[in-house]
Design a protein around this motif. Structure first.
Motif, PDB file in Angstrom:
ATOM      1  N   UNK A  66     -22.928  33.261  -7.193  1.00  0.00           N
ATOM      2  CA  UNK A  66     -22.332  33.452  -8.785  1.00  0.00           C
ATOM      3  C   UNK A  66     -23.013  32.045  -9.351  1.00  0.00           C
ATOM      4  N   UNK A  67     -23.134  30.866  -8.847  1.00  0.00           N
ATOM      5  CA  UNK A  67     -23.279  29.841  -9.552  1.00  0.00           C
ATOM      6  C   UNK A  67     -24.748  29.695  -9.920  1.00  0.00           C
ATOM      7  N   UNK A  68     -25.752  30.243  -8.793  1.00  0.00           N
ATOM      8  CA  UNK A  68     -27.113  30.264  -9.190  1.00  0.00           C
ATOM      9  C   UNK A  68     -27.367  31.216 -10.161  1.00  0.00           C
ATOM     10  N   UNK A  69     -26.710  32.227 -10.160  1.00  0.00           N
ATOM     11  CA  UNK A  69     -26.837  33.392 -11.399  1.00  0.00           C
ATOM     12  C   UNK A  69     -26.594  32.697 -12.650  1.00  0.00           C
ATOM     13  N   UNK A  70     -25.529  31.794 -12.624  1.00  0.00           N
ATOM     14  CA  UNK A  70     -25.356  31.365 -14.096  1.00  0.00           C
ATOM     15  C   UNK A  70     -26.305  30.492 -14.218  1.00  0.00           C
ATOM     16  N   UNK A  71     -26.744  29.503 -13.410  1.00  0.00           N
ATOM     17  CA  UNK A  71     -27.927  28.495 -13.520  1.00  0.00           C
ATOM     18  C   UNK A  71     -29.354  29.197 -13.992  1.00  0.00           C
ATOM     19  N   UNK A  72     -29.589  30.324 -13.302  1.00  0.00           N
ATOM     20  CA  UNK A  72     -30.967  31.172 -13.624  1.00  0.00           C
ATOM     21  C   UNK A  72     -30.674  31.664 -14.876  1.00  0.00           C
ATOM     22  N   UNK A  73     -29.533  32.313 -15.310  1.00  0.00           N
ATOM     23  CA  UNK A  73     -29.357  32.821 -16.619  1.00  0.00           C
ATOM     24  C   UNK A  73     -29.332  31.724 -17.791  1.00  0.00           C
ATOM     25  N   UNK A  74     -28.852  30.468 -17.430  1.00  0.00           N
ATOM     26  CA  UNK A  74     -28.929  29.507 -18.494  1.00  0.00           C
ATOM     27  C   UNK A  74     -30.165  28.961 -18.455  1.00  0.00           C
ATOM     28  N   UNK A  75     -30.821  28.825 -17.513  1.00  0.00           N
ATOM     29  CA  UNK A  75     -32.490  28.347 -17.339  1.00  0.00           C
ATOM     30  C   UNK A  75     -33.284  29.356 -18.453  1.00  0.00           C
ATOM     31  N   UNK A  76     -33.271  30.641 -18.174  1.00  0.00           N
ATOM     32  CA  UNK A  76     -33.895  31.676 -18.985  1.00  0.00           C
ATOM     33  C   UNK A  76     -33.638  31.464 -20.304  1.00  0.00           C
ATOM     34  N   UNK A  77     -32.313  31.360 -20.821  1.00  0.00           N
ATOM     35  CA  UNK A  77     -31.839  31.211 -22.109  1.00  0.00           C
ATOM     36  C   UNK A  77     -32.467  30.026 -22.887  1.00  0.00           C
ATOM     37  N   UNK A  78     -32.600  28.892 -21.794  1.00  0.00           N
ATOM     38  CA  UNK A  78     -33.190  27.690 -22.374  1.00  0.00           C
ATOM     39  C   UNK A  78     -34.531  27.858 -22.837  1.00  0.00           C
ATOM     40  N   UNK A  79     -35.349  28.522 -21.877  1.00  0.00           N
ATOM     41  CA  UNK A  79     -36.766  28.725 -22.232  1.00  0.00           C
ATOM     42  C   UNK A  79     -37.105  29.941 -23.343  1.00  0.00           C
ATOM     43  N   UNK A  80     -36.135  30.849 -23.258  1.00  0.00           N
ATOM     44  CA  UNK A  80     -36.280  31.778 -24.466  1.00  0.00           C
ATOM     45  C   UNK A  80     -36.024  31.092 -25.966  1.00  0.00           C
ATOM     46  N   UNK A  81     -34.965  30.467 -25.875  1.00  0.00           N
ATOM     47  CA  UNK A  81     -34.606  29.605 -27.250  1.00  0.00           C
ATOM     48  C   UNK A  81     -35.495  28.605 -27.468  1.00  0.00           C
ATOM     49  N   UNK A  82     -36.238  28.152 -26.528  1.00  0.00           N
ATOM     50  CA  UNK A  82     -37.284  27.161 -26.992  1.00  0.00           C
ATOM     51  C   UNK A  82     -38.357  27.781 -27.283  1.00  0.00           C
ATOM     52  N   UNK A  83     -38.865  28.884 -26.545  1.00  0.00           N
ATOM     53  CA  UNK A  83     -40.119  29.650 -27.214  1.00  0.00           C
ATOM     54  C   UNK A  83     -39.877  30.187 -28.407  1.00  0.00           C
ATOM     55  N   UNK A  84     -38.859  30.981 -28.865  1.00  0.00           N
ATOM     56  CA  UNK A  84     -38.483  31.433 -29.859  1.00  0.00           C
ATOM     57  C   UNK A  84     -38.506  30.578 -30.957  1.00  0.00           C
ATOM     58  N   UNK A  85     -37.846  29.453 -30.736  1.00  0.00           N
ATOM     59  CA  UNK A  85     -37.739  28.347 -31.670  1.00  0.00           C
ATOM     60  C   UNK A  85     -39.236  27.619 -32.251  1.00  0.00           C
ATOM     61  N   UNK A  86     -39.905  27.644 -31.188  1.00  0.00           N
ATOM     62  CA  UNK A  86     -41.507  27.197 -31.614  1.00  0.00           C
ATOM     63  C   UNK A  86     -41.984  28.353 -32.539  1.00  0.00           C
ATOM     64  N   UNK A  87     -41.759  29.727 -32.192  1.00  0.00           N
ATOM     65  CA  UNK A  87     -42.169  30.673 -33.148  1.00  0.00           C
ATOM     66  C   UNK A  87     -41.743  30.610 -34.564  1.00  0.00           C
ATOM     67  N   UNK A  88     -40.491  30.128 -34.646  1.00  0.00           N
ATOM     68  CA  UNK A  88     -39.699  30.079 -35.859  1.00  0.00           C
ATOM     69  C   UNK A  88     -40.339  28.837 -36.862  1.00  0.00           C
ATOM     70  N   UNK A  89     -40.526  27.879 -36.149  1.00  0.00           N
ATOM     71  CA  UNK A  89     -41.566  26.673 -36.623  1.00  0.00           C
ATOM     72  C   UNK A  89     -42.948  27.073 -37.150  1.00  0.00           C
TER      73      UNK A  89
END
Length: 131
Positions: A66-89
């Motif tokens: 369960x913890x690894x699933x949460x951390x995996x999802x959190x890391x994907x959210x981090x990279x998606x938010x980062x990449x989409x933030x660059x797109x918005x820039x």
């Protein structure tokens, strides 16, 4: 026009979301997920500061499926938010507003977020951190 002859507005089951709209909503959702997931990271850091017994509990939770699933999802959210933030820039600079470029950059954001997440977790697994 009589009340019963009015056209119905489209609803979510028949309305096709453009990719940019879906990614915009997902950008907001991942921002919320990052804020909530940060609580798990803060808990790990505080437990590390409190001592080995407390850290063992937090580490055991994060090492569970369960913890690894949460951390995996959190890391994907981090990279998606980062990449989409660059797109918005780029959009803020006036670049990539055509429909074709917006679609292409949306696909790049999704693919890049999964590739970056995969690379990080490949490094974690190679170091023996997720076993």
């Amino acid at each position: 026009m009589p009340q019963n002859a009015r056209p119905l507005s489209p609803h979510l089951q028949i309305y096709r979301w453009p990719l940019s709209m879906a990614l915009s909503i997902l950008h907001r959702a991942t921002g919320i997920a990052l804020a909530v997931g940060l609580l798990l990271v803060v808990w790990l850091l505080f437990s590390l500061a409190r001592g080995p017994q407390t850290f063992a509990v937090a580490s055991a939770f994060c090492g569970s499926w369960f913890g690894l699933t949460l951390l995996f999802g959190w890391s994907w959210a981090l990279f998606f938010h980062l990449c989409n933030g660059v797109r918005h820039l780029f959009w803020d600079a006036g670049k990539g507003f055509s429909i074709q470029r917006a679609k292409a950059s949306g696909v790049v954001v999704v693919v890049a977020s999964f590739v970056l997440t995969g690379l990080v977790w490949a490094c974690v697994i190679a170091q023996g951190g997720a076993s």
